[in-house]
Design an enzyme around this catalytic site. Structure first.
Site, PDB file in Angstrom:
ATOM      1  N   GLY A  79      27.101  20.471   2.489  1.00 25.42           N
ATOM      2  CA  GLY A  79      25.697  20.475   2.913  1.00 25.42           C
ATOM      3  C   GLY A  79      25.315  19.197   3.635  1.00 25.42           C
ATOM      4  N   TRP A  82      22.981  19.579   6.725  1.00 25.83           N
ATOM      5  CA  TRP A  82      21.635  19.960   6.268  1.00 25.83           C
ATOM      6  C   TRP A  82      20.893  18.749   5.687  1.00 25.83           C
ATOM      7  CZ3 TRP A  82      20.742  24.140   1.891  1.00 25.83           C
ATOM      8  CH2 TRP A  82      19.428  24.600   1.962  1.00 25.83           C
ATOM      9  N   HIS A 143      31.438  10.213   3.623  1.00 30.82           N
ATOM     10  CA  HIS A 143      32.160  11.150   2.753  1.00 30.82           C
ATOM     11  C   HIS A 143      32.972  10.369   1.711  1.00 30.82           C
ATOM     12  CE1 HIS A 143      31.152  14.819   4.731  1.00 30.82           C
ATOM     13  NE2 HIS A 143      31.924  14.684   5.797  1.00 30.82           N
ATOM     14  N   ARG A 165      28.150  20.723  -3.870  1.00 26.49           N
ATOM     15  CA  ARG A 165      28.148  22.184  -3.716  1.00 26.49           C
ATOM     16  C   ARG A 165      29.275  22.773  -4.556  1.00 26.49           C
ATOM     17  NH1 ARG A 165      29.032  25.290   2.138  1.00 26.49           N
ATOM     18  NH2 ARG A 165      28.223  27.318   1.478  1.00 26.49           N
ATOM     19  N   TYR A 243      23.439  21.812  -3.381  1.00 26.92           N
ATOM     20  CA  TYR A 243      23.243  22.722  -2.240  1.00 26.92           C
ATOM     21  C   TYR A 243      22.560  24.011  -2.710  1.00 26.92           C
ATOM     22  CZ  TYR A 243      24.667  25.560   1.841  1.00 26.92           C
ATOM     23  OH  TYR A 243      24.692  26.366   2.952  1.00 26.92           O
ATOM     24  N   ARG A 308      27.663  28.057   9.834  1.00 26.19           N
ATOM     25  CA  ARG A 308      28.289  29.367   9.660  1.00 26.19           C
ATOM     26  C   ARG A 308      27.316  30.238   8.891  1.00 26.19           C
ATOM     27  NH1 ARG A 308      32.067  32.007   6.396  1.00 26.19           N
ATOM     28  NH2 ARG A 308      31.665  30.450   4.791  1.00 26.19           N
ATOM     29  N   LYS A 309      27.657  30.590   7.645  1.00 20.80           N
ATOM     30  CA  LYS A 309      26.770  31.510   6.918  1.00 20.80           C
ATOM     31  C   LYS A 309      25.850  30.781   5.941  1.00 20.80           C
ATOM     32  CE  LYS A 309      29.553  35.691   6.953  1.00 20.80           C
ATOM     33  NZ  LYS A 309      30.280  36.650   6.102  1.00 20.80           N
TER      34      LYS A 309
HETATM   35  P1  PAP Z   1      30.502  18.424   7.138  1.00 23.31           P
HETATM   36  O1  PAP Z   1      30.760  17.813   5.803  1.00 23.31           O
HETATM   37  O2  PAP Z   1      31.729  18.611   7.970  1.00 23.31           O
HETATM   38  O3  PAP Z   1      29.394  17.740   7.880  1.00 23.31           O
HETATM   39  P2  PAP Z   1      28.741  20.342   6.017  1.00 23.31           P
HETATM   40  O4  PAP Z   1      27.517  20.306   6.836  1.00 23.31           O
HETATM   41  O5  PAP Z   1      28.708  19.632   4.717  1.00 23.31           O
HETATM   42  O6  PAP Z   1      29.990  19.899   6.877  1.00 23.31           O
HETATM   43  O7  PAP Z   1      29.095  21.838   5.659  1.00 23.31           O
HETATM   44  C1  PAP Z   1      28.979  22.917   6.523  1.00 23.31           C
HETATM   45  C2  PAP Z   1      28.431  24.039   5.678  1.00 23.31           C
HETATM   46  O8  PAP Z   1      27.005  23.851   5.540  1.00 23.31           O
HETATM   47  C3  PAP Z   1      28.623  25.406   6.300  1.00 23.31           C
HETATM   48  O9  PAP Z   1      28.728  26.290   5.188  1.00 23.31           O
HETATM   49  P3  PAP Z   1      29.527  27.681   5.268  1.00 23.31           P
HETATM   50  O10 PAP Z   1      30.822  27.433   5.941  1.00 23.31           O
HETATM   51  O11 PAP Z   1      29.676  28.125   3.858  1.00 23.31           O
HETATM   52  O12 PAP Z   1      28.624  28.590   6.028  1.00 23.31           O
HETATM   53  C4  PAP Z   1      27.316  25.590   7.059  1.00 23.31           C
HETATM   54  O13 PAP Z   1      27.018  26.934   7.344  1.00 23.31           O
HETATM   55  C5  PAP Z   1      26.331  24.991   6.079  1.00 23.31           C
HETATM   56  N1  PAP Z   1      25.116  24.502   6.750  1.00 23.31           N
HETATM   57  C6  PAP Z   1      25.023  23.771   7.888  1.00 23.31           C
HETATM   58  N2  PAP Z   1      23.756  23.527   8.190  1.00 23.31           N
HETATM   59  C7  PAP Z   1      23.007  24.132   7.226  1.00 23.31           C
HETATM   60  C8  PAP Z   1      21.607  24.252   6.997  1.00 23.31           C
HETATM   61  N3  PAP Z   1      20.731  23.722   7.827  1.00 23.31           N
HETATM   62  N4  PAP Z   1      21.201  24.928   5.902  1.00 23.31           N
HETATM   63  C9  PAP Z   1      22.090  25.484   5.054  1.00 23.31           C
HETATM   64  N5  PAP Z   1      23.432  25.410   5.209  1.00 23.31           N
HETATM   65  C10 PAP Z   1      23.878  24.741   6.285  1.00 23.31           C
END
Ligand code: PAP
Length: 342
Positions: A79, A82, A143, A165, A243, A308-309
């Site tokens: 997350g 986000w 990280h 998460r 998350y 993504r989702k």
């Molecule tokens: P990172 O550590 O490489 O920056 P990070 O943003 O922590 O990545 O994780 C990406 C995940 O957060 C994706 O999850 P998924 O693969 O299960 O779908 C992404 O979809 C989700 N994500 C990114 N932006 C948001 C948002 N604004 N709200 C909710 N989930 C989000």
């Protein structure tokens, strides 16, 4: 940006000595080749790529936190994007109202707004492109596990927000991220490129490495525990967020974050819908629909692959009952007695 704002301030000869020392130090560490085909080194119980390792001594001896600095911390795919968006939108809201047509979030990915401490590897990094560093408060992200960044923060009142998460969803998210970036020359924290291989990644192979803790910044449970314990010991300076809670009750969690960051919403703001506007601006649907996030990239990675989702429990479609049992047993054992659950 003023010289005083440049967080790393080592003299060049110091940097050279440091990098010689650092090279010798890194070559003495145990290593393994990870599922991407890149070398991971084990240092103080955690696995890192070489470029990130190089930044650890620099951060420990050269990062000069300001009292108002904010650090957004996370294990990858928990997350981060986000929380960066929410933190930026919250603390900058008097300067950049969330319904402003020129809000920086509309033209920048959250990773550009809140840069990684891991970037701060050289004595004169080009940080000017990161908006939040020339404003106050400054915002960084990392990280790294807590102990790797703790030294410079010891005497500092600056705030750390951690997002955690469910590790099964983290693993699935990581697997999709690497598959979406097949063949990418990845140079997020340095000019040294790590390569994400061309072929599909086996979920089973990643699962096994993840369970053994051999994944970048892993083991994920120890990572989360390091911040969890700090949040219990020092709740004024370390906030632990989930998350899943952000998904379930974004308004409550955003208000909690604002209070922790000493920028609580006023009654007028609440009445005028300010909380909802921030939640909306930072939502997955809004961010992923922006042109910058559809076509932009940083360090070789397309911004679109950060979205993504965003599901809770999506792992159920990927793990067999045996896999679920195995990882659940590891998590139960690792988190035992800590009070942390995910
Ligand atoms: P990172 O550590 O490489 O920056 P990070 O943003 O922590 O990545 O994780 C990406 C995940 O957060 C994706 O999850 P998924 O693969 O299960 O779908 C992404 O979809 C989700 N994500 C990114 N932006 C948001 C948002 N604004 N709200 C909710 N989930 C989000």
């Amino acid at each position: 940006m003023d010289e005083k704002d440049v967080p790393m301030n080592l003299r060049e000869e110091e940097e050279e000595n440091l990098s010689e020392e650092t090279k010798t130090w890194i070559s003495s560490l145990p290593w393994e080749i990870d599922y991407l085909g890149n070398k991971l080194f084990k240092y103080e119980g955690y696995w890192y790529y070489e470029d990130v390792l190089q930044s650890i001594p620099n951060i420990q001896s050269g990062f000069k936190p300001q009292e108002t600095d904010i650090i957004v911390a996370s294990f990858p795919k928990s997350g981060t994007t986000w929380l960066k968006a929410l933190t930026f939108a919250l603390v900058q809201r008097s300067k950049h109202p969330s319904d402003d047509d020129h809000h920086p979030m509309l033209s920048h990915n959250p990773h550009e707004l809140v840069p990684y401490l891991e970037y701060l590897k050289s004595s004169k990094p080009d940080l000017t492109k990161f908006l939040s560093l020339s404003s106050s408060p400054r915002m960084f992200s990392t990280h790294m596990p807590l102990h790797a960044i703790q030294e410079p923060l010891k005497e500092s009142p600056c705030k750390i927000v951690y997002v955690c998460r469910n590790v099964k969803d983290v693993l699935v998210s990581l697997w999709h991220f690497f598959n979406a970036n097949k063949g990418v020359q990845w140079n997020d924290f340095s000019q040294t490129e790590k390569i994400i291989r061309e072929e599909d990644y086996s979920f089973e192979a990643m699962f096994e490495s993840f369970c053994n803790g051999v994944t970048v910044y892993g083991p994920s449970w120890d990572h989360a525990l390091s911040y969890w314990r700090a949040s219990l010991e020092d709740p004024k300076h370390v906030l632990f967020m989930m998350y899943e809670e952000l998904k379930a009750e974004p308004r409550t969690q955003v208000k909690r974050l604002a209070e922790f960051l000493d920028c609580p919403f006023t009654k007028e703001e609440e009445d005028s819908g300010s909380v909802d506007k921030i939640v909306e601006l930072c939502s997955l649907s809004k961010l992923s629909s922006l042109e910058i996030n559809k076509s932009g990239a940083l360090g070789g990675v397309d911004f679109k692959t950060y979205f993504r989702k965003g599901e809770v429990g999506g792992w159920k479609s990927y793990m067999t009952p045996d896999m679920e049992n195995k990882i659940d047993m590891i998590i139960e054992e690792k988190l035992k007695g800590s009070g942390l659950k995910f």
